[in-house]
Design a protein around this motif. Structure first.
Motif, mmCIF file in Angstrom:
data_model
loop_
_atom_site.group_PDB
_atom_site.id
_atom_site.type_symbol
_atom_site.label_atom_id
_atom_site.label_comp_id
_atom_site.label_asym_id
_atom_site.label_seq_id
_atom_site.Cartn_x
_atom_site.Cartn_y
_atom_site.Cartn_z
ATOM 1 N N LEU A 177 8.602 -8.204 20.967
ATOM 2 C CA LEU A 177 9.758 -7.635 21.653
ATOM 3 C C LEU A 177 9.604 -7.728 23.169
ATOM 4 C CD1 LEU A 177 10.363 -4.549 19.335
ATOM 5 C CD2 LEU A 177 11.770 -6.616 19.508
ATOM 6 N N ILE A 178 8.378 -7.607 23.640
ATOM 7 C CA ILE A 178 8.127 -7.813 25.074
ATOM 8 C C ILE A 178 8.499 -9.241 25.456
ATOM 9 C CG2 ILE A 178 6.321 -8.025 26.835
ATOM 10 C CD1 ILE A 178 4.831 -5.756 25.339
ATOM 11 N N LYS A 179 8.117 -10.186 24.602
ATOM 12 C CA LYS A 179 8.345 -11.603 24.891
ATOM 13 C C LYS A 179 9.826 -11.924 25.019
ATOM 14 C CE LYS A 179 6.802 -15.731 25.656
ATOM 15 N NZ LYS A 179 6.119 -15.990 26.949
ATOM 16 N N VAL A 180 10.670 -11.208 24.280
ATOM 17 C CA VAL A 180 12.113 -11.451 24.384
ATOM 18 C C VAL A 180 12.761 -10.465 25.355
ATOM 19 C CG1 VAL A 180 12.268 -12.504 22.108
ATOM 20 C CG2 VAL A 180 12.643 -10.042 22.324
ATOM 21 N N ARG A 181 11.908 -9.849 26.179
ATOM 22 C CA ARG A 181 12.339 -9.009 27.301
ATOM 23 C C ARG A 181 13.142 -7.765 26.885
ATOM 24 N NH1 ARG A 181 11.123 -11.259 32.131
ATOM 25 N NH2 ARG A 181 10.603 -13.490 32.163
ATOM 26 N N MET A 182 12.763 -7.170 25.779
ATOM 27 C CA MET A 182 13.353 -5.887 25.410
ATOM 28 C C MET A 182 12.714 -4.775 26.243
ATOM 29 S SD MET A 182 15.562 -6.752 23.107
ATOM 30 C CE MET A 182 16.068 -5.172 22.454
ATOM 31 N N GLN A 183 13.502 -3.779 26.601
ATOM 32 C CA GLN A 183 13.006 -2.667 27.400
ATOM 33 C C GLN A 183 12.159 -1.718 26.539
ATOM 34 O OE1 GLN A 183 13.455 -2.392 30.807
ATOM 35 N NE2 GLN A 183 14.203 -4.478 30.475
ATOM 36 N N PRO A 184 11.216 -0.969 27.177
ATOM 37 C CA PRO A 184 10.341 -0.064 26.418
ATOM 38 C C PRO A 184 11.087 0.914 25.511
ATOM 39 C CG PRO A 184 9.499 -0.321 28.629
ATOM 40 C CD PRO A 184 10.818 -1.043 28.595
ATOM 41 N N LYS A 185 12.210 1.476 25.992
ATOM 42 C CA LYS A 185 12.956 2.428 25.161
ATOM 43 C C LYS A 185 13.538 1.736 23.931
ATOM 44 C CE LYS A 185 17.311 2.014 27.777
ATOM 45 N NZ LYS A 185 18.059 1.353 26.686
ATOM 46 N N ASP A 186 13.920 0.456 24.094
ATOM 47 C CA ASP A 186 14.461 -0.301 22.972
ATOM 48 C C ASP A 186 13.353 -0.702 21.998
ATOM 49 O OD1 ASP A 186 17.073 -0.232 24.021
ATOM 50 O OD2 ASP A 186 16.616 -1.916 25.338
ATOM 51 N N ILE A 187 12.183 -1.018 22.541
ATOM 52 C CA ILE A 187 11.034 -1.341 21.696
ATOM 53 C C ILE A 187 10.675 -0.130 20.838
ATOM 54 C CG2 ILE A 187 8.575 -1.940 21.686
ATOM 55 C CD1 ILE A 187 9.048 -3.520 24.242
ATOM 56 N N SER A 197 4.114 6.306 22.461
ATOM 57 C CA SER A 197 3.293 5.520 21.545
ATOM 58 C C SER A 197 3.331 4.036 21.914
ATOM 59 C CB SER A 197 3.775 5.707 20.103
ATOM 60 O OG SER A 197 3.054 4.878 19.222
ATOM 61 N N VAL A 198 4.506 3.554 22.255
ATOM 62 C CA VAL A 198 4.661 2.155 22.651
ATOM 63 C C VAL A 198 3.896 1.880 23.944
ATOM 64 C CG1 VAL A 198 6.319 0.440 23.487
ATOM 65 C CG2 VAL A 198 6.854 1.808 21.478
ATOM 66 N N ALA A 199 3.974 2.792 24.896
ATOM 67 C CA ALA A 199 3.240 2.636 26.160
ATOM 68 C C ALA A 199 1.735 2.614 25.903
ATOM 69 C CB ALA A 199 3.594 3.769 27.118
ATOM 70 N N SER A 200 1.289 3.493 25.005
ATOM 71 C CA SER A 200 -0.131 3.549 24.654
ATOM 72 C C SER A 200 -0.589 2.251 24.000
ATOM 73 C CB SER A 200 -0.386 4.730 23.713
ATOM 74 O OG SER A 200 -1.728 4.754 23.285
ATOM 75 N N THR A 201 0.255 1.692 23.131
ATOM 76 C CA THR A 201 -0.074 0.433 22.456
ATOM 77 C C THR A 201 -0.255 -0.687 23.476
ATOM 78 O OG1 THR A 201 1.103 1.006 20.420
ATOM 79 C CG2 THR A 201 0.790 -1.341 20.867
ATOM 80 N N ARG A 202 0.640 -0.747 24.440
ATOM 81 C CA ARG A 202 0.598 -1.827 25.431
ATOM 82 C C ARG A 202 -0.645 -1.730 26.328
ATOM 83 N NH1 ARG A 202 5.741 0.251 27.618
ATOM 84 N NH2 ARG A 202 5.664 -1.263 29.335
ATOM 85 N N SER A 203 -0.941 -0.537 26.806
ATOM 86 C CA SER A 203 -2.123 -0.378 27.666
ATOM 87 C C SER A 203 -3.409 -0.573 26.864
ATOM 88 C CB SER A 203 -2.112 1.002 28.344
ATOM 89 O OG SER A 203 -2.077 2.042 27.381
ATOM 90 N N ARG A 204 -3.410 -0.143 25.588
ATOM 91 C CA ARG A 204 -4.592 -0.327 24.736
ATOM 92 C C ARG A 204 -4.845 -1.810 24.491
ATOM 93 N NH1 ARG A 204 -4.639 -1.387 19.634
ATOM 94 N NH2 ARG A 204 -2.519 -0.609 19.294
ATOM 95 N N LEU A 205 -3.792 -2.560 24.239
ATOM 96 C CA LEU A 205 -3.940 -3.991 24.010
ATOM 97 C C LEU A 205 -4.531 -4.682 25.239
ATOM 98 C CD1 LEU A 205 -0.662 -4.825 22.053
ATOM 99 C CD2 LEU A 205 -3.005 -5.134 21.238
ATOM 100 N N TYR A 206 -4.080 -4.283 26.407
ATOM 101 C CA TYR A 206 -4.624 -4.881 27.634
ATOM 102 C C TYR A 206 -6.119 -4.608 27.739
ATOM 103 C CZ TYR A 206 -5.210 -6.266 32.471
ATOM 104 O OH TYR A 206 -5.645 -6.898 33.612
ATOM 105 N N GLN A 207 -6.507 -3.366 27.469
ATOM 106 C CA GLN A 207 -7.922 -3.008 27.578
ATOM 107 C C GLN A 207 -8.767 -3.742 26.533
ATOM 108 O OE1 GLN A 207 -8.680 1.203 27.569
ATOM 109 N NE2 GLN A 207 -10.880 0.973 27.828
ATOM 110 N N LYS A 208 -8.232 -3.871 25.307
ATOM 111 C CA LYS A 208 -8.972 -4.559 24.253
ATOM 112 C C LYS A 208 -9.166 -6.039 24.571
ATOM 113 C CE LYS A 208 -9.673 -1.338 21.113
ATOM 114 N NZ LYS A 208 -11.046 -0.993 20.648
ATOM 115 N N VAL A 209 -8.144 -6.663 25.090
ATOM 116 C CA VAL A 209 -8.196 -8.105 25.360
ATOM 117 C C VAL A 209 -8.988 -8.415 26.627
ATOM 118 C CG1 VAL A 209 -6.815 -10.119 25.985
ATOM 119 C CG2 VAL A 209 -6.091 -8.644 24.098
ATOM 120 N N PHE A 210 -8.762 -7.633 27.689
ATOM 121 C CA PHE A 210 -9.384 -7.939 28.974
ATOM 122 C C PHE A 210 -10.702 -7.210 29.210
ATOM 123 C CE2 PHE A 210 -5.100 -9.381 29.616
ATOM 124 C CZ PHE A 210 -5.207 -10.432 30.508
ATOM 125 N N GLY A 211 -10.993 -6.210 28.379
ATOM 126 C CA GLY A 211 -12.249 -5.481 28.537
ATOM 127 C C GLY A 211 -12.261 -4.533 29.712
#
Length: 226
Positions: A177-187, A197-211
């Motif tokens: 949904l990010i890739k198709v430019r949907m807004q956080p509230k819509d996601i 929860s969506v905000a937490s998922t996004r920041s968690r993914l960044y930390q997991k991938v980038f360390g």
């Protein structure tokens, strides 16, 4: 009595030896696991660096820098004239490479614009817009259709994501949904989760991938760059 003391001493010695061996074994396993995690992180970061370098090469800023370098090279070539023909050929070769890179960048930029046009005019995207307004979550068949659409215009998008981190279904849906430019509230509405929860998922993914820690927007920017 002495026999009892000897038995106890031997038993204690045995326990000490077992404890020491166990400690050493645990230490070795811990070191190996830590080393494995470091190697995994380095491998992910190398992949990310390659992806980012590819995007950097086609950015508008890089195209402008290439143009400036080409102008500098052209001035040098004119000043050289027929003198030092070998150097002049080397400069012309560098200028030709920069010109080629810029042409590729322009083509890639146009492809991205067309890709977004395809997505924004698709039935799947229009369906998502309607459902997000009604607070209706996406069904299984629509997730599949969205994934196929995104990968058809952004080749290897899913493969790139999963090569960096073993995502859950929710992680992948949020990234789509990010890739198709949907807004956080819509996601949040489309995945039946709260905005928090969506905000937490996004920041968690960044930390997991980038360390390292990052914001939810950091993950959005990375996904959009793929």
């Amino acid at each position: 009595m002495n026999l009892m003391i000897t038995i106890l001493t031997n038993r204690e010695l045995f326990l000490i030896i077992i404890g020491g061996v166990t400690y050493v074994a645990l230490f070795v396993v811990t070191v190996q696991n830590s080393r494995h995690k470091v190697l995994q992180l380095q491998e992910r970061l190398n992949k990310i660096h390659a992806m980012q370098e590819q995007q950097k090469a086609i950015s508008e800023q890089q195209v402008e820098l290439n143009r400036q370098k080409m102008e500098e090279l052209e001035n040098l070539i004119r000043k050289l004239g027929d003198e030092n023909s070998m150097l002049r050929l080397e400069l012309e070769e560098k200028r030709a490479k920069l010109d080629y890179n810029n042409k590729v960048a322009m083509i890639e930029s146009e492809k991205r614009q067309q890709a977004e046009a395809v997505i924004f005019s698709s039935d799947v995207y229009l369906q998502l817009q309607e459902w997000s307004g009604k607070g209706k979550p996406v069904d299984a068949s629509t997730w599949t259709a969205l994934s196929e659409l995104v990968n058809s215009v952004y080749t290897g998008f899913t493969e790139k994501l999963y090569s960096l981190y073993r995502m859950t279904e929710q992680d992948y849906h949020v990234s789509l949904l990010i890739k198709v430019r949907m807004q956080p509230k819509d996601i949040a509405a489309l995945t039946a989760h709260s905005k928090e929860s969506v905000a937490s998922t996004r920041s968690r993914l960044y930390q997991k991938v980038f360390g390292r820690k990052g914001s939810s927007k950091d993950w959005d920017d990375f996904v959009l760059s793929l």
